[in-house]
Design an enzyme around this catalytic site. Structure first.
Site, PDB file in Angstrom:
ATOM      1  N   ARG A 162       0.807  -1.224   0.000  1.00  0.00           N
ATOM      2  CA  ARG A 162       0.000   0.000   0.000  1.00  0.00           C
ATOM      3  C   ARG A 162       0.842   1.276   0.000  1.00  0.00           C
ATOM      4  O   ARG A 162       0.306   2.370  -0.156  1.00  0.00           O
ATOM      5  CB  ARG A 162      -0.961  -0.008   1.198  1.00  0.00           C
ATOM      6  CG  ARG A 162      -2.137  -0.945   0.985  1.00  0.00           C
ATOM      7  CD  ARG A 162      -2.776  -1.350   2.295  1.00  0.00           C
ATOM      8  NE  ARG A 162      -3.295  -0.190   3.023  1.00  0.00           N
ATOM      9  CZ  ARG A 162      -3.598  -0.208   4.315  1.00  0.00           C
ATOM     10  NH1 ARG A 162      -3.419  -1.312   5.025  1.00  0.00           N
ATOM     11  NH2 ARG A 162      -4.057   0.870   4.898  1.00  0.00           N
ATOM     12  N   ASN A 172      32.199  47.081   4.790  1.00  0.00           N
ATOM     13  CA  ASN A 172      30.873  47.298   4.237  1.00  0.00           C
ATOM     14  C   ASN A 172      30.867  46.834   2.781  1.00  0.00           C
ATOM     15  O   ASN A 172      31.648  47.313   1.973  1.00  0.00           O
ATOM     16  CB  ASN A 172      30.504  48.781   4.325  1.00  0.00           C
ATOM     17  CG  ASN A 172      29.014  48.975   4.094  1.00  0.00           C
ATOM     18  OD1 ASN A 172      28.456  48.420   3.143  1.00  0.00           O
ATOM     19  ND2 ASN A 172      28.371  49.729   4.951  1.00  0.00           N
TER      20      ASN A 172
END
Ligand code: UD1
Ligand code: CA
Length: 458
Positions: A13, A378
């Protein structure tokens, strides 16, 4: 004690090429859940009965057997003639002097504590069955009692109407005094509705032989729930996840919704951790004190240090996030990423195999791969480290306090010196010296007297 795990059934199943017991629950095969629980009981012998699925089951079992726990034997049952016939295959692998615990490879959530109770109920000389009262017992073996004592088990297909009305069912999990087992199994017959050798028929034999038959109950029905279909697999997955969520809540983790979290491995949390809905954790994930994880984030083998904030929709894999860092929304940290303290990684930034030191920021739309980035750097929007020439990969080094202007490309191998500034749009192919502005843009010019073309009328 011996443990025998029955895993020879085919699992029709499931509608799958994969043997049923290898289907994953929380990213781990059903059978591995059962083996882990079995090993926690420290058995002397552990034997897995396999059949359907060929070599897939024994080879998976062998791999788990190599991790140092109790050794695991496998025995082939071919053909599959029933649960009694399955246990028969284990006889050469178990110790006749110790009791035998029978488990199913497709019943993954039984707790060690419930099994321990069953083992204690059995002692050395009793047959003990793990039973449960079920509102809908359809399809399962019923426990038949007389004067309160178990006398036999009858299968649904062999039961009378009165027997079918019984709500107490056989989970299939039982502890058997092994010294009687060979005799009982030899005496099994298959003259029943399914033409199988039922293990459950040993119960009536035990009663006839004067061996006491007792029962124990698990603390919840899901502990004995088996998987026969994808529907049942999905139900047990949710149950398992809810159990994990409740354990996290008990430890003080805040879950915005305990029904909407998936932990497919080990999630270790400090104090005051908050996890929003829809997050998935795989492998080993550690979250430090005060960490918050935004909605719909996926973390795989990651460590997030104290006070860090992961905003929604982040994907973090094999990465370290430093204390107080802020990540996302929509950030991707790929393997080998190590972020220091208070690093900010914003939306649509991808970082791979790179170190970023404290207080540095890449807040928008960048790719940082194979780079060593210092502190207080940065990285502007649209910056890309060009780490790959199509054949080889090279590293980029950006030293402390550098400022990388937006839309710059750093063609590795290349170094940006301490405090250097790159003008926006720079294509850096040679090292940028420390403390200076480097720019690779042509000078801006304005053409006087230029006019826009006008549309020519036809
Ligand atoms: C079995 C029990 C039933 C119980 C139910 C609980 C018997 C006869 N019946 O029924 O009383 O209520 O489990 O789920 O024992 N297996 C093998 N080899 C075989 C047959 C089965 O290894 O030849 C394994 C399966 O892979 C599975 C387990 O044994 O893990 C149970 O088999 P299954 O066919 O599901 O048993 P049921 O008939 O449902
Ligand atoms: Ca079953």
């Amino acid at each position: 004690m011996n443990v025998v795990i029955l895993a020879a059934g085919m699992g029709k199943r499931m509608q799958s090429a994969l043997p049923k017991v290898l289907h994953p629950l929380a990213d781990k095969p059903l059978l591995q859940h059962v083996i882990n629980t079995a090993r926690s009981l420290k058995p002397k012998k552990l034997c897995v009965i396999y059949g359907h699925g060929g070599a897939a089951v024994p080879s998976a079992v062998q791999a788990w057997g190599e991790d140092g726990g109790v050794a695991i034997d496998t025995a082939l049952q071919q053909p599959q003639l029933g649960t009694g016939h399955a246990v028969m295959q284990a006889l050469p692998h178990i110790d006749a002097a110790a009791p035998t615990l029978v488990l199913y490879g497709d019943v993954p959530l039984t707790t060690g504590a419930s099994l321990q109770r069953l083992v204690e109920a059995a002692g050395d000389d009793k047959l003990a069955i793990l039973t449960v009262e079920q509102a809908n017992p359809f399809g399962l073996g019923r426990i038949i009692r007389e004067d309160g004592k178990i006398v036999r088990i009858v299968e649904e297909k062999d039961a009378t109407e009165a027997e079918r009305a019984v709500k107490e069912i056989n989970s299939g999990i039982m502890v058997i005094p092994t010294r009687y087992l060979t005799g009982w199994l030899d005496a099994l017959q298959n003259n029943n509705a399914q033409g199988e050798y039922y293990l459950t028929d040993i119960v009536a034999q035990a009663v006839a032989a004067g061996v006491p038959v007792v029962s124990a109950q698990p603390s919840a029905e899901w502990e004995v729930a088996g998987v026969n279909s994808k529907v049942q697999l999905a139900e047990l997955e949710r149950r398992h996840q809810l159990n994990i969520a409740h354990a996290l809540l008990e430890k003080g983790v805040t879950l915005m919704d305990p029904a909407r979290i998936d932990v497919r491995g080990e999630l270790i949390c400090g104090r005051d951790v908050t996890i929003d809905v829809g997050c998935v954790f795989e492998g080993r994930v550690e979250l430090g004190d005060g960490v918050t994880i935004g909605a719909h984030s996926v973390l795989v083998n990651a460590r997030v240090a104290a006070g860090a904030k992961i905003k929604p929709f982040c994907h973090i894999e094999d990465a370290l996030v430093g204390e107080q860092s802020v990540i996302g929304p929509y950030a991707r940290l790929r393997p080998g990423t190590e972020l220091g303290q208070d690093v900010h990684i914003g939306n649509f930034v991808e970082i791979k195999n790179s170190k970023v030191a404290a207080h540095s920021k890449a807040n928008h739309l960048a790719y940082v791969g194979d780079a060593d980035i210092g502190s207080r750097v940065n990285i502007g929007a649209g910056v890309i480290t060009c780490n790959y020439d199509g054949v080889n990969k090279f590293r980029t080094t950006i030293e402390d306090e550098a400022f990388i202007g937006s839309d710059s490309q750093l063609v590795a191998p290349v170094t940006v010196g301490k405090g250097a500034t790159l003008g926006a749009g720079t294509t850096l192919t040679k090292d940028a010296p420390a403390g200076k502005l480097t720019i690779s843009r042509p000078k801006q010019l304005t053409i006087e007297g230029w006019k826009r073309p006008v549309k020519i009328k036809k």
